[in-house]
Design a protein around this motif. Structure first.
Motif, short mmCIF file in Angstrom:
data_model
loop_
_atom_site.label_atom_id
_atom_site.label_comp_id
_atom_site.label_asym_id
_atom_site.label_seq_id
_atom_site.Cartn_x
_atom_site.Cartn_y
_atom_site.Cartn_z
N SER A 166 -77.01 41.50 28.34
CA SER A 166 -77.39 42.89 28.11
C SER A 166 -78.92 43.06 28.22
O SER A 166 -79.40 44.09 28.69
CB SER A 166 -76.91 43.37 26.75
N THR A 167 -79.67 42.05 27.83
CA THR A 167 -81.13 42.10 27.96
C THR A 167 -81.53 42.01 29.42
O THR A 167 -82.40 42.75 29.89
CB THR A 167 -81.80 40.98 27.14
N TRP A 168 -80.87 41.09 30.15
CA TRP A 168 -81.13 41.00 31.59
C TRP A 168 -80.83 42.36 32.24
O TRP A 168 -81.61 42.84 33.06
CB TRP A 168 -80.24 39.93 32.24
N ALA A 169 -79.71 42.95 31.88
CA ALA A 169 -79.32 44.25 32.46
C ALA A 169 -80.37 45.31 32.15
O ALA A 169 -80.71 46.11 33.03
CB ALA A 169 -77.96 44.67 31.92
N SER A 170 -80.89 45.31 30.94
CA SER A 170 -81.93 46.29 30.58
C SER A 170 -83.18 46.11 31.43
O SER A 170 -83.80 47.08 31.86
CB SER A 170 -82.28 46.15 29.10
N ILE A 171 -83.55 44.87 31.67
CA ILE A 171 -84.73 44.60 32.49
C ILE A 171 -84.51 45.10 33.92
O ILE A 171 -85.37 45.77 34.49
CB ILE A 171 -85.08 43.10 32.47
N TRP A 172 -83.34 44.79 34.49
CA TRP A 172 -83.02 45.26 35.84
C TRP A 172 -83.03 46.78 35.89
O TRP A 172 -83.57 47.37 36.83
CB TRP A 172 -81.67 44.72 36.30
N ALA A 173 -82.47 47.43 34.88
CA ALA A 173 -82.43 48.89 34.85
C ALA A 173 -83.84 49.48 34.74
O ALA A 173 -84.15 50.48 35.40
CB ALA A 173 -81.56 49.37 33.70
N CYS A 174 -84.68 48.87 33.92
CA CYS A 174 -86.06 49.37 33.77
C CYS A 174 -86.83 49.25 35.08
O CYS A 174 -87.56 50.18 35.46
CB CYS A 174 -86.78 48.62 32.66
N VAL A 175 -86.68 48.13 35.76
CA VAL A 175 -87.37 47.96 37.04
C VAL A 175 -86.82 48.96 38.05
O VAL A 175 -87.58 49.56 38.81
CB VAL A 175 -87.27 46.50 37.55
N GLY A 176 -85.51 49.16 38.06
CA GLY A 176 -84.93 50.16 38.95
C GLY A 176 -85.46 51.55 38.66
O GLY A 176 -85.80 52.31 39.57
N GLY A 177 -85.56 51.90 37.39
CA GLY A 177 -86.11 53.20 37.02
C GLY A 177 -87.56 53.35 37.43
O GLY A 177 -87.98 54.40 37.92
N LEU A 178 -88.34 52.30 37.23
CA LEU A 178 -89.75 52.32 37.65
C LEU A 178 -89.87 52.53 39.15
O LEU A 178 -90.70 53.33 39.61
CB LEU A 178 -90.43 51.01 37.23
N CYS A 179 -89.03 51.84 39.92
CA CYS A 179 -89.05 52.01 41.37
C CYS A 179 -88.69 53.45 41.75
O CYS A 179 -89.33 54.03 42.64
CB CYS A 179 -88.08 51.04 42.05
N ALA A 180 -87.70 54.02 41.08
CA ALA A 180 -87.29 55.39 41.38
C ALA A 180 -88.41 56.37 41.08
O ALA A 180 -88.68 57.28 41.87
CB ALA A 180 -86.04 55.75 40.58
N ILE A 181 -89.10 56.18 39.98
CA ILE A 181 -90.19 57.08 39.61
C ILE A 181 -91.37 56.93 40.56
O ILE A 181 -91.91 57.92 41.07
CB ILE A 181 -90.62 56.83 38.15
N GLN A 182 -91.76 55.69 40.82
CA GLN A 182 -92.96 55.49 41.65
C GLN A 182 -92.71 55.73 43.13
O GLN A 182 -93.66 55.75 43.91
CB GLN A 182 -93.55 54.10 41.40
N ALA A 183 -91.48 55.96 43.52
CA ALA A 183 -91.19 56.33 44.91
C ALA A 183 -91.81 57.68 45.24
O ALA A 183 -92.08 57.97 46.41
CB ALA A 183 -89.69 56.37 45.15
N PHE A 184 -92.07 58.49 44.22
CA PHE A 184 -92.55 59.84 44.43
C PHE A 184 -94.04 60.02 44.13
O PHE A 184 -94.54 61.13 44.14
CB PHE A 184 -91.74 60.82 43.57
N VAL A 185 -94.74 58.94 43.83
CA VAL A 185 -96.17 59.04 43.54
C VAL A 185 -96.96 58.21 44.55
O VAL A 185 -96.42 57.33 45.22
CB VAL A 185 -96.50 58.60 42.10
N VAL A 186 -98.23 58.51 44.65
CA VAL A 186 -99.07 57.82 45.62
C VAL A 186 -99.29 56.36 45.22
O VAL A 186 -99.23 55.46 46.04
CB VAL A 186 -100.42 58.55 45.78
N THR A 187 -99.55 56.12 43.95
CA THR A 187 -99.80 54.76 43.47
C THR A 187 -98.48 54.12 43.08
O THR A 187 -97.91 54.46 42.06
CB THR A 187 -100.76 54.80 42.26
#
Length: 131
Positions: A51-72
């Motif tokens: 479940s901790t591994w899953a949380s880490i994967w989900a957080c990285v996925g969320g970060l990628c989704a958010i930063q897809a729309f920003v310049v940096t």
């Protein structure tokens, strides 16, 4: 159609790649939440609960989704690459300790994927409008 073209221009190639990584990471996170702690997952669960591994994967996925729309977007690329390196090395360790019989195959795939993320992180594209 104009909205889709505007979105494509705003996101660019790097952002599109981050959206793809986000999708894969979130799906992988979901798969870890339902994985039984046996076979190769037993070793991974002994290092850290699935479940901790899953949380880490989900957080990285969320970060990628958010930063897809920003310049940096460097943080997302770094996190996406680092997670795949850690996962690949963990698979390799599992194989070396005899816990994951074909862990070397998974390690090769994840480490190659991390290298692919780094290749895309090096892409240059014209400046885009950021949020």
């Amino acid at each position: 159609m104009r909205h889709l073209q505007a979105l494509r221009q705003r996101v660019g190639r790097r952002g599109a790649a981050l959206l793809f990584f986000a999708l894969l990471d979130i799906i992988y996170a979901a798969s870890l939440t339902t994985a039984p702690p046996n076979g190769p997952y037993l070793f991974l669960d002994s290092l850290m609960p699935l479940s901790t591994w899953a949380s880490i994967w989900a957080c990285v996925g969320g970060l990628c989704a958010i930063q897809a729309f920003v310049v940096t977007d460097r943080v997302a690329f770094a996190a996406a690459s680092a997670l795949k390196v850690v996962w690949g090395l963990t698979q390799l360790l599992g194989w070396m300790f005899g816990e994951i019989p074909r862990g070397y195959v998974a390690a090769a795939v994840w480490l190659a994927f991390a290298a692919f993320v780094q290749v895309i992180a090096g892409w240059q594209e014209p400046p885009r409008r950021g949020v």
